[in-house]
Design a protein around this motif. Structure first.
Motif, PDB file in Angstrom:
ATOM      1  N   PRO A  93       0.837  -1.206   0.000  1.00 60.60           N
ATOM      2  CA  PRO A  93       0.000   0.000   0.000  1.00 60.60           C
ATOM      3  C   PRO A  93       0.874   1.260   0.000  1.00 60.60           C
ATOM      4  CG  PRO A  93      -0.572  -1.461   1.831  1.00 60.60           C
ATOM      5  CD  PRO A  93       0.628  -2.030   1.170  1.00 60.60           C
ATOM      6  N   GLU A  94       0.358   2.319  -0.592  1.00 63.85           N
ATOM      7  CA  GLU A  94       1.129   3.563  -0.713  1.00 63.85           C
ATOM      8  C   GLU A  94       1.584   4.093   0.649  1.00 63.85           C
ATOM      9  OE1 GLU A  94       0.618   7.944  -2.656  1.00 63.85           O
ATOM     10  OE2 GLU A  94      -0.384   6.267  -3.640  1.00 63.85           O
ATOM     11  N   ALA A  95       0.770   3.914   1.661  1.00 64.85           N
ATOM     12  CA  ALA A  95       1.118   4.411   2.994  1.00 64.85           C
ATOM     13  C   ALA A  95       2.353   3.717   3.572  1.00 64.85           C
ATOM     14  CB  ALA A  95      -0.065   4.233   3.945  1.00 64.85           C
ATOM     15  N   LEU A  96       2.664   2.515   3.076  1.00 63.53           N
ATOM     16  CA  LEU A  96       3.803   1.759   3.586  1.00 63.53           C
ATOM     17  C   LEU A  96       5.037   1.861   2.687  1.00 63.53           C
ATOM     18  CD1 LEU A  96       1.955  -1.474   4.768  1.00 63.53           C
ATOM     19  CD2 LEU A  96       2.670   0.477   6.151  1.00 63.53           C
ATOM     20  N   GLN A  97       4.969   2.727   1.689  1.00 62.53           N
ATOM     21  CA  GLN A  97       6.095   2.880   0.766  1.00 62.53           C
ATOM     22  C   GLN A  97       7.242   3.637   1.449  1.00 62.53           C
ATOM     23  OE1 GLN A  97       6.357   1.807  -2.489  1.00 62.53           O
ATOM     24  NE2 GLN A  97       4.383   0.780  -2.291  1.00 62.53           N
ATOM     25  N   PRO A  98       8.483   3.172   1.277  1.00 57.28           N
ATOM     26  CA  PRO A  98       9.626   3.895   1.836  1.00 57.28           C
ATOM     27  C   PRO A  98       9.902   5.170   1.030  1.00 57.28           C
ATOM     28  CG  PRO A  98      10.389   1.990   0.619  1.00 57.28           C
ATOM     29  CD  PRO A  98       8.888   1.929   0.630  1.00 57.28           C
ATOM     30  N   SER A  99      10.602   6.096   1.653  1.00 58.37           N
ATOM     31  CA  SER A  99      10.972   7.341   0.971  1.00 58.37           C
ATOM     32  C   SER A  99      11.997   7.025  -0.128  1.00 58.37           C
ATOM     33  CB  SER A  99      11.578   8.316   1.972  1.00 58.37           C
ATOM     34  OG  SER A  99      12.850   7.851   2.391  1.00 58.37           O
ATOM     35  N   PRO A 100      12.208   7.945  -1.058  1.00 53.62           N
ATOM     36  CA  PRO A 100      13.233   7.708  -2.092  1.00 53.62           C
ATOM     37  C   PRO A 100      14.626   7.432  -1.496  1.00 53.62           C
ATOM     38  CG  PRO A 100      11.849   9.538  -2.730  1.00 53.62           C
ATOM     39  CD  PRO A 100      11.462   9.167  -1.319  1.00 53.62           C
ATOM     40  N   GLU A 101      14.955   8.115  -0.413  1.00 47.34           N
ATOM     41  CA  GLU A 101      16.253   7.889   0.238  1.00 47.34           C
ATOM     42  C   GLU A 101      16.329   6.472   0.809  1.00 47.34           C
ATOM     43  OE1 GLU A 101      14.236  10.516   1.117  1.00 47.34           O
ATOM     44  OE2 GLU A 101      15.294  12.104   0.045  1.00 47.34           O
ATOM     45  N   GLN A 102      15.242   6.046   1.458  1.00 45.11           N
ATOM     46  CA  GLN A 102      15.206   4.688   2.015  1.00 45.11           C
ATOM     47  C   GLN A 102      15.285   3.647   0.899  1.00 45.11           C
ATOM     48  OE1 GLN A 102      11.516   5.242   4.144  1.00 45.11           O
ATOM     49  NE2 GLN A 102      12.558   5.134   6.129  1.00 45.11           N
ATOM     50  N   ARG A 103      14.612   3.919  -0.216  1.00 45.86           N
ATOM     51  CA  ARG A 103      14.667   2.996  -1.361  1.00 45.86           C
ATOM     52  C   ARG A 103      16.104   2.843  -1.847  1.00 45.86           C
ATOM     53  NH1 ARG A 103       9.664   3.848  -5.531  1.00 45.86           N
ATOM     54  NH2 ARG A 103       8.024   3.727  -3.988  1.00 45.86           N
ATOM     55  N   ALA A 104      16.805   3.953  -1.984  1.00 46.71           N
ATOM     56  CA  ALA A 104      18.193   3.909  -2.463  1.00 46.71           C
ATOM     57  C   ALA A 104      19.078   3.119  -1.502  1.00 46.71           C
ATOM     58  CB  ALA A 104      18.734   5.325  -2.643  1.00 46.71           C
ATOM     59  N   ILE A 105      18.884   3.313  -0.210  1.00 44.03           N
ATOM     60  CA  ILE A 105      19.671   2.590   0.793  1.00 44.03           C
ATOM     61  C   ILE A 105      19.372   1.093   0.728  1.00 44.03           C
ATOM     62  CG2 ILE A 105      19.958   2.224   3.284  1.00 44.03           C
ATOM     63  CD1 ILE A 105      19.571   5.314   3.567  1.00 44.03           C
ATOM     64  N   ILE A 106      18.099   0.758   0.576  1.00 47.54           N
ATOM     65  CA  ILE A 106      17.702  -0.654   0.511  1.00 47.54           C
ATOM     66  C   ILE A 106      18.279  -1.312  -0.739  1.00 47.54           C
ATOM     67  CG2 ILE A 106      15.733  -2.214   0.214  1.00 47.54           C
ATOM     68  CD1 ILE A 106      14.173  -0.206   2.074  1.00 47.54           C
ATOM     69  N   VAL A 107      18.205  -0.638  -1.881  1.00 48.19           N
ATOM     70  CA  VAL A 107      18.742  -1.200  -3.125  1.00 48.19           C
ATOM     71  C   VAL A 107      20.250  -1.397  -2.990  1.00 48.19           C
ATOM     72  CG1 VAL A 107      19.192  -0.711  -5.570  1.00 48.19           C
ATOM     73  CG2 VAL A 107      16.901  -0.380  -4.635  1.00 48.19           C
ATOM     74  N   GLU A 108      20.947  -0.434  -2.414  1.00 50.06           N
ATOM     75  CA  GLU A 108      22.397  -0.558  -2.225  1.00 50.06           C
ATOM     76  C   GLU A 108      22.723  -1.726  -1.300  1.00 50.06           C
ATOM     77  OE1 GLU A 108      26.256   0.036  -2.972  1.00 50.06           O
ATOM     78  OE2 GLU A 108      24.620   1.077  -3.961  1.00 50.06           O
ATOM     79  N   THR A 109      21.939  -1.877  -0.238  1.00 49.34           N
ATOM     80  CA  THR A 109      22.146  -2.986   0.697  1.00 49.34           C
ATOM     81  C   THR A 109      21.893  -4.324   0.009  1.00 49.34           C
ATOM     82  OG1 THR A 109      21.525  -1.572   2.549  1.00 49.34           O
ATOM     83  CG2 THR A 109      21.454  -3.946   2.930  1.00 49.34           C
TER      84      THR A 109
END
Length: 176
Positions: A93-109
């Motif tokens: 759901p959209e309410a549970l979407q991470p921020s763009p910064e969090q997305r970048a950190i997760i992808v890097e991890t």
């Protein structure tokens, strides 16, 4: 012979002579000018760190192509991981979407974990994934891998040591 430390003009010559050729090669492989330019840049950064030992044009191009090929493989793997993550996010759901910064950190991890797992021997990687992702006990892992439980313990210890070393490298505590 270290080309960079011997003479900066030799590196400049290498760059000037082969950059356009490398950019065209990468553009054909990636079908994207921006990615090709990024990987060409990354290739020459790697050359600065580890210059070729020979100075003839054929060997230089071969060396550059080898580095670029490895960077392309990394690029494609990274894209696959990113696409898988984005597909997973699309189901949330959209309410549970991470921020763009969090997305970048997760992808890097995810990329770092994938690279770490790729360096492990097959059975060690399988044992680690079965234990960590599937929560399987040693006995079941041993049966699935057709090894004894003692080997499973050894595999997992090897994987955990590898994780600890990687984390120390990422934290800058270890120097190659």
């Amino acid at each position: 012979m270290n080309i960079v430390s011997t003479s900066p003009t030799l590196f400049s010559h290498l760059y000037g002579t082969h950059h356009s050729w490398l950019l065209r090669l990468l553009h054909r492989r990636l079908n994207n000018g921006w990615d090709a330019a990024d990987l060409a840049h990354d290739t020459f950064i790697r050359v600065l760190k580890r210059p070729p030992q020979t100075a003839d044009e054929v060997h230089e191009r071969s060396y550059l192509a080898t580095i670029a090929r490895g960077l392309c493989i990394d690029h494609w793997r990274r894209r696959q991981l990113e696409q898988a993550w984005l597909q997973t996010l699309a189901a949330r759901p959209e309410a549970l979407q991470p921020s763009p910064e969090q997305r970048a950190i997760i992808v890097e991890t995810l990329y770092e974990v994938d690279a770490m797992l790729a360096r492990l021997p097959n059975k060690v990687r399988e044992a680690f994934l079965l234990a960590q992702l599937h929560g399987m006990p040693y006995k079941q892992i041993a049966a699935q891998l057709e090894v004894c439980e003692r080997m499973v313990k050894k595999y997992l210890a090897q994987a955990l040591l590898h994780c600890a070393v990687l984390e120390a490298e990422l934290d800058g505590l270890l120097v190659e």
